[in-house]
Design a protein around this motif. Sequence first.
Motif, mmCIF file in Angstrom:
data_model
loop_
_atom_site.group_PDB
_atom_site.id
_atom_site.type_symbol
_atom_site.label_atom_id
_atom_site.label_comp_id
_atom_site.label_asym_id
_atom_site.label_seq_id
_atom_site.Cartn_x
_atom_site.Cartn_y
_atom_site.Cartn_z
ATOM 1 N N THR A 3 0.820 -1.205 0.000
ATOM 2 C CA THR A 3 0.000 0.000 0.000
ATOM 3 C C THR A 3 0.857 1.259 0.000
ATOM 4 O OG1 THR A 3 -1.689 -1.218 1.218
ATOM 5 C CG2 THR A 3 -1.868 1.171 1.195
ATOM 6 N N TRP A 4 1.908 1.264 0.801
ATOM 7 C CA TRP A 4 2.741 2.471 0.873
ATOM 8 C C TRP A 4 3.458 2.732 -0.451
ATOM 9 C CZ3 TRP A 4 7.938 2.223 0.005
ATOM 10 C CH2 TRP A 4 8.549 0.983 0.123
ATOM 11 N N LEU A 5 3.861 1.661 -1.144
ATOM 12 C CA LEU A 5 4.530 1.840 -2.428
ATOM 13 C C LEU A 5 3.560 2.368 -3.485
ATOM 14 C CD1 LEU A 5 7.092 1.599 -4.088
ATOM 15 C CD2 LEU A 5 6.525 -0.809 -4.484
ATOM 16 N N GLU A 42 9.712 6.969 -12.400
ATOM 17 C CA GLU A 42 10.172 5.752 -13.067
ATOM 18 C C GLU A 42 10.811 4.784 -12.082
ATOM 19 O OE1 GLU A 42 10.578 3.080 -16.148
ATOM 20 O OE2 GLU A 42 9.386 4.905 -16.028
ATOM 21 N N ILE A 43 11.595 5.286 -11.154
ATOM 22 C CA ILE A 43 12.224 4.423 -10.150
ATOM 23 C C ILE A 43 11.153 3.749 -9.297
ATOM 24 C CG2 ILE A 43 13.624 4.448 -8.041
ATOM 25 C CD1 ILE A 43 15.341 6.616 -9.476
ATOM 26 N N THR A 44 10.148 4.506 -8.867
ATOM 27 C CA THR A 44 9.088 3.897 -8.063
ATOM 28 C C THR A 44 8.314 2.865 -8.876
ATOM 29 O OG1 THR A 44 7.526 5.676 -8.566
ATOM 30 C CG2 THR A 44 8.833 5.897 -6.552
ATOM 31 N N LEU A 45 8.135 3.112 -10.165
ATOM 32 C CA LEU A 45 7.415 2.142 -11.001
ATOM 33 C C LEU A 45 8.218 0.861 -11.192
ATOM 34 C CD1 LEU A 45 5.847 4.461 -13.716
ATOM 35 C CD2 LEU A 45 4.674 3.281 -11.853
ATOM 36 N N VAL A 46 9.531 0.974 -11.335
ATOM 37 C CA VAL A 46 10.364 -0.225 -11.470
ATOM 38 C C VAL A 46 10.351 -1.033 -10.177
ATOM 39 C CG1 VAL A 46 12.739 -1.025 -11.795
ATOM 40 C CG2 VAL A 46 11.793 0.722 -13.310
ATOM 41 N N LEU A 72 1.154 -4.467 -15.163
ATOM 42 C CA LEU A 72 2.354 -4.217 -14.373
ATOM 43 C C LEU A 72 3.562 -3.909 -15.248
ATOM 44 C CD1 LEU A 72 3.246 -4.267 -11.363
ATOM 45 C CD2 LEU A 72 3.965 -6.625 -11.750
ATOM 46 N N PHE A 73 3.734 -4.656 -16.336
ATOM 47 C CA PHE A 73 4.895 -4.451 -17.204
ATOM 48 C C PHE A 73 4.710 -3.299 -18.187
ATOM 49 C CE2 PHE A 73 5.894 -8.977 -16.128
ATOM 50 C CZ PHE A 73 7.065 -8.690 -15.449
ATOM 51 N N PRO A 79 6.230 6.591 -18.709
ATOM 52 C CA PRO A 79 7.061 7.782 -18.491
ATOM 53 C C PRO A 79 8.224 7.944 -19.474
ATOM 54 C CG PRO A 79 6.507 6.816 -16.390
ATOM 55 C CD PRO A 79 6.052 5.843 -17.445
ATOM 56 N N PRO A 80 8.997 6.882 -19.799
ATOM 57 C CA PRO A 80 10.082 7.102 -20.767
ATOM 58 C C PRO A 80 9.572 7.506 -22.154
ATOM 59 C CG PRO A 80 10.421 5.036 -19.624
ATOM 60 C CD PRO A 80 9.075 5.539 -19.230
#
Length: 120
Positions: A3-5, A42-46, A72-73, A79-80
Motif C-alpha cells: 500500500t505504501w509503495l 520511473e524508479i518507483t514504477l520499477v 504491471l509491465f 514515463p520514458p
Amino acid sequence: MLTWLTAVVLVAAAALGVLAGVYASRGRVVDDRLLLVFAVLEITLVVQVVVGLVQALSRSDGFEKPVFLAYLFTLPLVPPFVTFLALKEKTRSSMAVVAGSALVVGVFMARLTQMWSFGG
C-alpha cells in the motif's frame, strides 16, 4: 502489493501532473526539475514491478495473473515514452501530454490495486 509503495507512485504521478500543468499554463518546456520528477516516478514504477511480480507469482487464488502482469509491465513504459516525446516536441502541448501521462499512471495503478484486492 504494498500500500505504501502504491501511495508513493500515486504521489509521484500527481506531482508530475501538477508540475506539467503549471509548465503548460506558463508556456514552459521540459527542464531538469521535470526530468527529476520523471526519474523519481520511473524508479518507483520499477520497484513496483519487482514487488508486484514477486507477490503475483506467489499468489495461488483465482487471481488474473496474465492481465495483472500485462498492466504491471506496461506501466513503467509510459514515463520514458512521454519523456522522449516531450523532449522532441518542445511546445506547450507537450506539457499537456505529460500531464495526461500522469493521469494514465494513476489509472493504471488504480486498476492494478483493484485487480490485486478483488482478484480480477
